[in-house]
Design a protein around this motif. Sequence first.
Motif, PDB file in Angstrom:
ATOM      1  N   SER A 167      41.936  33.289  34.575  1.00 11.54           N
ATOM      2  CA  SER A 167      42.242  32.270  33.572  1.00 11.54           C
ATOM      3  C   SER A 167      43.571  32.606  32.893  1.00 11.54           C
ATOM      4  N   GLY A 168      44.124  31.596  32.267  1.00 12.35           N
ATOM      5  CA  GLY A 168      45.373  31.798  31.548  1.00 12.35           C
ATOM      6  C   GLY A 168      46.584  31.578  32.437  1.00 12.35           C
ATOM      7  N   ASN A 191      45.117  31.090  38.315  1.00  9.44           N
ATOM      8  CA  ASN A 191      44.241  30.634  39.398  1.00  9.44           C
ATOM      9  C   ASN A 191      45.038  30.029  40.553  1.00  9.44           C
ATOM     10  N   THR A 217      50.117  29.449  36.294  1.00  8.90           N
ATOM     11  CA  THR A 217      48.691  29.628  36.057  1.00  8.90           C
ATOM     12  C   THR A 217      48.132  30.628  37.066  1.00  8.90           C
ATOM     13  N   PRO A 233      31.829  38.524  36.894  1.00  8.98           N
ATOM     14  CA  PRO A 233      33.294  38.396  36.977  1.00  8.98           C
ATOM     15  C   PRO A 233      33.848  38.418  38.397  1.00  8.98           C
ATOM     16  N   GLN A 249      32.709  28.101  37.485  1.00  9.15           N
ATOM     17  CA  GLN A 249      33.367  28.848  36.424  1.00  9.15           C
ATOM     18  C   GLN A 249      34.513  29.687  36.978  1.00  9.15           C
ATOM     19  N   THR A 250      35.654  29.564  36.345  1.00  8.71           N
ATOM     20  CA  THR A 250      36.788  30.413  36.702  1.00  8.71           C
ATOM     21  C   THR A 250      36.663  31.743  35.968  1.00  8.71           C
ATOM     22  N   PRO A 251      36.696  32.873  36.668  1.00  2.59           N
ATOM     23  CA  PRO A 251      36.547  34.165  35.976  1.00  2.59           C
ATOM     24  C   PRO A 251      37.686  34.405  35.005  1.00  2.59           C
ATOM     25  N   ALA A 252      37.422  35.264  34.029  1.00  4.87           N
ATOM     26  CA  ALA A 252      38.411  35.511  32.980  1.00  4.87           C
ATOM     27  C   ALA A 252      39.710  36.067  33.545  1.00  4.87           C
ATOM     28  N   TRP A 253      39.615  36.870  34.594  1.00  4.45           N
ATOM     29  CA  TRP A 253      40.835  37.483  35.128  1.00  4.45           C
ATOM     30  C   TRP A 253      41.670  36.496  35.936  1.00  4.45           C
ATOM     31  N   GLN A 274      38.458  26.148  42.282  1.00  3.13           N
ATOM     32  CA  GLN A 274      39.103  26.672  41.083  1.00  3.13           C
ATOM     33  C   GLN A 274      40.105  25.707  40.464  1.00  3.13           C
TER      34      GLN A 274
END
Length: 533
Positions: A368-369, A381, A379, A299, A362-366, A450
Amino acid sequence: MLKARSACLVAALWLGGALLPGVAHADAFSGLSSARPDETAATVSALAGSGAPQAGAVLQALGERHLFTTPDGGLYIRHGEACIDARTGQPVAVVPDGLKPIRLNNRIRTALAGAQAEMGLIAPQADIRLKAADALYGRHDPAMLLALDHALSVEKDRTVRTRLMQARAATILAQPPGQGAQDARLEAVRSLAAAGGLEARGILAGVARSDAEALPVRHAAQAAVSSIDWHLRAWGVLQNAFYGLSYGSVLLLAATGLAITFGVMGVINMAHGEMMMIGAYVTWMVQQGIRATIPALEPVAILVAIPVAFAVCGALGVLIERGLIRFLYGRPLETLLATWGLSLILQQAVRSIFGPTNIAVQTPAWLSGSVAVGGMDITLNRLAILVFAGLVLGGLMLVLRRTPLGLQMRAVTQNRRMAALMGIRTPRVDALAFGLGAGLAGLAGVAVSQIDNVSPNLGQSYIIDSFMVVVFGGVGNLWGTLAAAMALGMGGKVLEPTIGAVSAKIAILVLVILYIQRHPRGMFPVRGRGVES
């Protein structure tokens, strides 16, 4: 009334099941085993208000295609080898013979969606009730009006209540004009006008076009559509401005390094974009390495990649300066051609090692969204890139103003000959400045990984815009670089929806050329003897 209707339907199904031979169970679930889709859909709708303990689990299994029936009317939920009696929720030791899946058609799916939304309205969790209200807002099914009224009468959460009122308004307006009181429809129009959004606009536009609608309702709907259109355009401009800020942040990271090398050394480095590309590939390599060796740190792999990309690209920049650039000082055309050739070499090297296709960072979960702010989505990122660019710019300013290297670089930028006479080793400053600029380009590569595709051609998408930022802002001036990056980034993104991406690029370029004709040194020119001479 809804409960009574559901009870009557369940009773009818029970009686029908009792008269059919070979049916082992006659209860709220019996109609699910029917060969008639209409009866199955009616049973699904009735289950929402039946109060049966297993109703939720059965409906969920039906939607996931895990609900099966036997010839005698038995119902079972099956996941692989595990089998559960749907009526009791108890595991079954032996899987019954003759299991057949209950097939879904559009009518059953529609009934299932409505039943699940209706059951969600009485869930103890507010987020589930809000999700159910969202589903009913999108369905605006008149059959759900009683369920919405009941939910509104007991709902305490303000957010859920507001959404329920909007769902009720959409449901009222979905009814034919003659089936609702004019005052209720006017109130529904006002509620949807306050809600805003494309879905509300679509409902209101249908009301505004309806000849059967009362004139006051039509006028109110037309005014609401105009208001929503204005708000949508305003939020659209703000959304594009946010995208422009994030793009400008990437340009800022790339152009700061270019401003340093161009300002200190006077070198037009056409390979600067390839430093960005290498930084993006280093990010991917760090991510893959951590995933293979220390998965627990995955992460935060993007954070680990930041110093690694800076160090790798900075070291490569020093090597380029010592091995190539230092032999070409004072020969701008040869330097331009040499760095352009170097950019092709680096592109082909990366293409040979990693392949010509895009790779996925890969964009980390924290990161994302997104976060909804009014009618726009922030957003995470892109917001992180904005913050990251600000931190890098602040750190660079501290280096330039508070460290010996920064003072020497500023001296060389303003007057190279005077700096050399004062004892500053300009070749060393040149190497370190080139390394610092390349390291900053590597940081830009971490950021752009990203939001953009990572490929051997990544740098070519940013090099021209980065040069334009440096020239427009003022060579060697970080404040000018910041202002130019944000102006070009936001200007392009705001113009794109109106005149197209290509025309927006041309318009920005023409405006920059016109400005440079009047102000050849950019918005924030560097002052000094070397500049004035």
